[in-house]
Design a protein around this motif. Structure first.
Motif, PDB file in Angstrom:
ATOM      1  N   ALA A  67      -1.762 -20.385  -5.432  1.00 35.96           N
ATOM      2  CA  ALA A  67      -1.601 -21.700  -4.815  1.00 35.96           C
ATOM      3  C   ALA A  67      -2.933 -22.300  -4.375  1.00 35.96           C
ATOM      4  O   ALA A  67      -3.032 -23.517  -4.175  1.00 35.96           O
ATOM      5  CB  ALA A  67      -0.661 -21.602  -3.612  1.00 35.96           C
ATOM      6  N   ARG A  68      -3.953 -21.471  -4.238  1.00 40.20           N
ATOM      7  CA  ARG A  68      -5.271 -21.983  -3.852  1.00 40.20           C
ATOM      8  C   ARG A  68      -6.016 -22.584  -5.034  1.00 40.20           C
ATOM      9  O   ARG A  68      -7.034 -23.245  -4.865  1.00 40.20           O
ATOM     10  CB  ARG A  68      -6.117 -20.866  -3.241  1.00 40.20           C
ATOM     11  CG  ARG A  68      -5.550 -20.277  -1.964  1.00 40.20           C
ATOM     12  CD  ARG A  68      -6.572 -19.349  -1.283  1.00 40.20           C
ATOM     13  NE  ARG A  68      -6.018 -18.842  -0.047  1.00 40.20           N
ATOM     14  CZ  ARG A  68      -5.457 -17.650   0.111  1.00 40.20           C
ATOM     15  NH1 ARG A  68      -5.380 -16.842  -0.936  1.00 40.20           N
ATOM     16  NH2 ARG A  68      -4.971 -17.269   1.264  1.00 40.20           N
ATOM     17  N   ARG A 124      -4.249 -23.992  -8.026  1.00 40.77           N
ATOM     18  CA  ARG A 124      -3.502 -24.974  -8.809  1.00 40.77           C
ATOM     19  C   ARG A 124      -2.299 -25.455  -8.003  1.00 40.77           C
ATOM     20  O   ARG A 124      -1.888 -24.835  -7.025  1.00 40.77           O
ATOM     21  CB  ARG A 124      -3.057 -24.389 -10.144  1.00 40.77           C
ATOM     22  CG  ARG A 124      -2.274 -23.082 -10.006  1.00 40.77           C
ATOM     23  CD  ARG A 124      -0.782 -23.328  -9.971  1.00 40.77           C
ATOM     24  NE  ARG A 124      -0.008 -22.110  -9.771  1.00 40.77           N
ATOM     25  CZ  ARG A 124       0.736 -21.899  -8.701  1.00 40.77           C
ATOM     26  NH1 ARG A 124       0.772 -22.781  -7.715  1.00 40.77           N
ATOM     27  NH2 ARG A 124       1.464 -20.793  -8.589  1.00 40.77           N
ATOM     28  N   THR A 125      -1.729 -26.569  -8.412  1.00 44.67           N
ATOM     29  CA  THR A 125      -0.498 -27.047  -7.807  1.00 44.67           C
ATOM     30  C   THR A 125       0.657 -26.769  -8.763  1.00 44.67           C
ATOM     31  O   THR A 125       0.473 -26.690  -9.982  1.00 44.67           O
ATOM     32  CB  THR A 125      -0.553 -28.549  -7.500  1.00 44.67           C
ATOM     33  OG1 THR A 125      -0.727 -29.281  -8.731  1.00 44.67           O
ATOM     34  CG2 THR A 125      -1.714 -28.865  -6.558  1.00 44.67           C
ATOM     35  N   ASP A 185       4.745 -28.098  -9.323  1.00 44.25           N
ATOM     36  CA  ASP A 185       5.887 -28.921  -8.956  1.00 44.25           C
ATOM     37  C   ASP A 185       7.023 -28.686  -9.943  1.00 44.25           C
ATOM     38  O   ASP A 185       6.792 -28.270 -11.084  1.00 44.25           O
ATOM     39  CB  ASP A 185       5.506 -30.409  -8.950  1.00 44.25           C
ATOM     40  CG  ASP A 185       4.460 -30.720  -7.889  1.00 44.25           C
ATOM     41  OD1 ASP A 185       4.740 -30.501  -6.697  1.00 44.25           O
ATOM     42  OD2 ASP A 185       3.362 -31.178  -8.256  1.00 44.25           O
ATOM     43  N   VAL A 240       2.113 -27.981 -13.734  1.00 46.94           N
ATOM     44  CA  VAL A 240       0.958 -27.298 -13.150  1.00 46.94           C
ATOM     45  C   VAL A 240      -0.279 -28.162 -13.380  1.00 46.94           C
ATOM     46  O   VAL A 240      -0.511 -28.640 -14.493  1.00 46.94           O
ATOM     47  CB  VAL A 240       0.757 -25.905 -13.788  1.00 46.94           C
ATOM     48  CG1 VAL A 240      -0.578 -25.302 -13.358  1.00 46.94           C
ATOM     49  CG2 VAL A 240       1.908 -24.979 -13.410  1.00 46.94           C
ATOM     50  N   ARG A 241      -1.046 -28.365 -12.322  1.00 43.86           N
ATOM     51  CA  ARG A 241      -2.318 -29.097 -12.425  1.00 43.86           C
ATOM     52  C   ARG A 241      -3.402 -28.312 -11.695  1.00 43.86           C
ATOM     53  O   ARG A 241      -3.133 -27.648 -10.694  1.00 43.86           O
ATOM     54  CB  ARG A 241      -2.191 -30.494 -11.819  1.00 43.86           C
ATOM     55  CG  ARG A 241      -1.284 -31.415 -12.604  1.00 43.86           C
ATOM     56  CD  ARG A 241      -1.352 -32.851 -12.087  1.00 43.86           C
ATOM     57  NE  ARG A 241      -0.588 -33.747 -12.936  1.00 43.86           N
ATOM     58  CZ  ARG A 241       0.692 -34.038 -12.764  1.00 43.86           C
ATOM     59  NH1 ARG A 241       1.355 -33.506 -11.734  1.00 43.86           N
ATOM     60  NH2 ARG A 241       1.325 -34.858 -13.583  1.00 43.86           N
ATOM     61  N   TRP A 242      -4.618 -28.405 -12.206  1.00 40.94           N
ATOM     62  CA  TRP A 242      -5.734 -27.748 -11.547  1.00 40.94           C
ATOM     63  C   TRP A 242      -6.996 -28.584 -11.722  1.00 40.94           C
ATOM     64  O   TRP A 242      -7.152 -29.313 -12.691  1.00 40.94           O
ATOM     65  CB  TRP A 242      -5.932 -26.343 -12.101  1.00 40.94           C
ATOM     66  CG  TRP A 242      -6.313 -26.266 -13.544  1.00 40.94           C
ATOM     67  CD1 TRP A 242      -7.568 -26.195 -14.069  1.00 40.94           C
ATOM     68  CD2 TRP A 242      -5.421 -26.261 -14.674  1.00 40.94           C
ATOM     69  NE1 TRP A 242      -7.531 -26.145 -15.441  1.00 40.94           N
ATOM     70  CE2 TRP A 242      -6.228 -26.177 -15.840  1.00 40.94           C
ATOM     71  CE3 TRP A 242      -4.037 -26.321 -14.808  1.00 40.94           C
ATOM     72  CZ2 TRP A 242      -5.677 -26.156 -17.113  1.00 40.94           C
ATOM     73  CZ3 TRP A 242      -3.497 -26.290 -16.079  1.00 40.94           C
ATOM     74  CH2 TRP A 242      -4.311 -26.209 -17.220  1.00 40.94           C
ATOM     75  N   GLU A 249      -3.835 -29.909 -17.019  1.00 43.91           N
ATOM     76  CA  GLU A 249      -2.455 -30.041 -16.583  1.00 43.91           C
ATOM     77  C   GLU A 249      -1.519 -29.570 -17.688  1.00 43.91           C
ATOM     78  O   GLU A 249      -1.850 -29.621 -18.879  1.00 43.91           O
ATOM     79  CB  GLU A 249      -2.122 -31.498 -16.223  1.00 43.91           C
ATOM     80  CG  GLU A 249      -2.271 -32.470 -17.385  1.00 43.91           C
ATOM     81  CD  GLU A 249      -1.858 -33.887 -17.019  1.00 43.91           C
ATOM     82  OE1 GLU A 249      -1.064 -34.057 -16.081  1.00 43.91           O
ATOM     83  OE2 GLU A 249      -2.329 -34.824 -17.705  1.00 43.91           O
ATOM     84  N   THR A 301      -4.551 -21.016   3.584  1.00 47.69           N
ATOM     85  CA  THR A 301      -4.706 -21.759   2.349  1.00 47.69           C
ATOM     86  C   THR A 301      -5.425 -23.072   2.636  1.00 47.69           C
ATOM     87  O   THR A 301      -5.015 -23.822   3.510  1.00 47.69           O
ATOM     88  CB  THR A 301      -3.336 -22.084   1.715  1.00 47.69           C
ATOM     89  OG1 THR A 301      -2.676 -20.853   1.455  1.00 47.69           O
ATOM     90  CG2 THR A 301      -3.487 -22.884   0.437  1.00 47.69           C
ATOM     91  N   ARG A 340      -6.513 -26.852   2.775  1.00 51.03           N
ATOM     92  CA  ARG A 340      -5.742 -28.084   2.623  1.00 51.03           C
ATOM     93  C   ARG A 340      -6.565 -29.132   1.882  1.00 51.03           C
ATOM     94  O   ARG A 340      -7.742 -29.127   1.941  1.00 51.03           O
ATOM     95  CB  ARG A 340      -5.325 -28.624   3.982  1.00 51.03           C
ATOM     96  CG  ARG A 340      -4.348 -27.680   4.709  1.00 51.03           C
ATOM     97  CD  ARG A 340      -3.888 -28.314   6.016  1.00 51.03           C
ATOM     98  NE  ARG A 340      -2.948 -27.466   6.687  1.00 51.03           N
ATOM     99  CZ  ARG A 340      -1.638 -27.453   6.454  1.00 51.03           C
ATOM    100  NH1 ARG A 340      -1.155 -28.256   5.523  1.00 51.03           N
ATOM    101  NH2 ARG A 340      -0.837 -26.656   7.093  1.00 51.03           N
TER     102      ARG A 340
END
Length: 271
Positions: free
Chosen positions: A11-12, A14-15, A17, A35-37, A87, A269, A271
């Motif tokens: 989680a640190r 990539r995102t 959803d 997934v995006r990074w 992504e 984590t 922010r």
């Protein structure tokens, strides 16, 4: 989400959803995932996953590959190196769903991926249209419109496979293939044939994968590593068998995985 290894650490980098699928695909697929990074100026990160026994169709844009792909069942630990910016917009088909929807033998895609247009020629240009949309919701609409009306007629064999896989995932007491054949009154050779055709991997592997996902998920979220108790809970013959299987698939012993997760869980984590 089960299957993601080292979830807090991932989680640190990539995102992730998720979106629900619409009615055109609900029988065959269970979710969209995104997934995006953005690791520009940072070291690359190896994201590790114990994938579910299902096919994923992905629309990707990164420094390593761009386009649409059909990704078969991955029977080993899946590792994706995230580098630079990228992504992936994916749709996860239900176990057996892609084979039922397309009519193809998904065993041919096991541990492999193929360009989407090679598998579904009518999908030529779909990846470009999906990736051109500005929002995930709009991308989902494009995918739904493409697949609407393309599904096959009712398939009782897919329905049987779906019921068997659901039982494997939900019933902790279902740990052996002979238990599966007895419960569903199906010969083992028929079960193996159906799983190769629809799932892409054998029933023994599917049972093992669900148990390892459960183990990794419990350890990653703070389960105290009483390995003998955990092995018994998950239906393993003994702790040694569980530890060997876990280490072979995940790359480290369960006690080390638990310790790594504990360190990650106590580190804030960003922010």
């Amino acid at each position: 989400m089960k299957g993601i290894l080292h979830p807090r650490e991932q989680a640190r980098h990539r995102t992730l959803d998720r979106l629900a699928v619409g009615p055109a695909l609900a029988e065959f697929a269970d979710r969209y995932w995104v997934v995006r990074w953005d690791l520009r100026g940072k070291p690359a990160y190896r994201a590790e996953v114990l994938s579910f026994p299902c096919v994923n169709v992905t629309f990707e844009r990164s420094s390593t590959r761009t386009g649409g792909f059909v990704n078969g069942v991955c029977t080993t630990k899946y590792v994706r190196e995230l580098d630079g910016e990228g992504e992936t917009f994916g749709i996860r088909f239900r176990p057996g769903g892609f084979g039922a929807f397309t009519g193809m033998d998904v065993g041919a895609l096991r541990d492999d991926s193929a360009p989407l247009a090679d598998v579904l020629p009518s999908a030529a240009g779909l990846a470009e249209r999906v990736l051109a949309e500005p929002s995930d919701a709009a991308r989902a609409v494009v995918v739904e419109e493409f697949f609407a009306g393309r599904g096959r007629s009712e398939d009782p064999q897919y329905a049987l496979v779906a019921d068997i896989v659901a039982a494997m995932a939900a019933d902790a007491d279902l740990t052996r293939v002979d238990q599966v054949t007895a419960r569903f009154a199906i010969p083992i050779r028929t079960l193996q044939r159906l799983f190769r055709r629809y799932v892409g991997a054998g029933p023994k592997w599917v049972l093992c994968r669900f148990r390892l996902q459960d183990a990794a998920d419990l350890l990653a979220h703070g389960r105290r590593p009483d390995l003998a108790a955990l092995a018994a809970e998950l239906g393993y013959f003994d702790q040694a068998h569980f530890s060997r299987e876990f280490t072979a698939e995940i790359g480290m012993p369960p006690w080390e995985y638990a310790r790594t997760a504990q360190r990650a869980n106590t580190t804030p984590t960003p922010r």
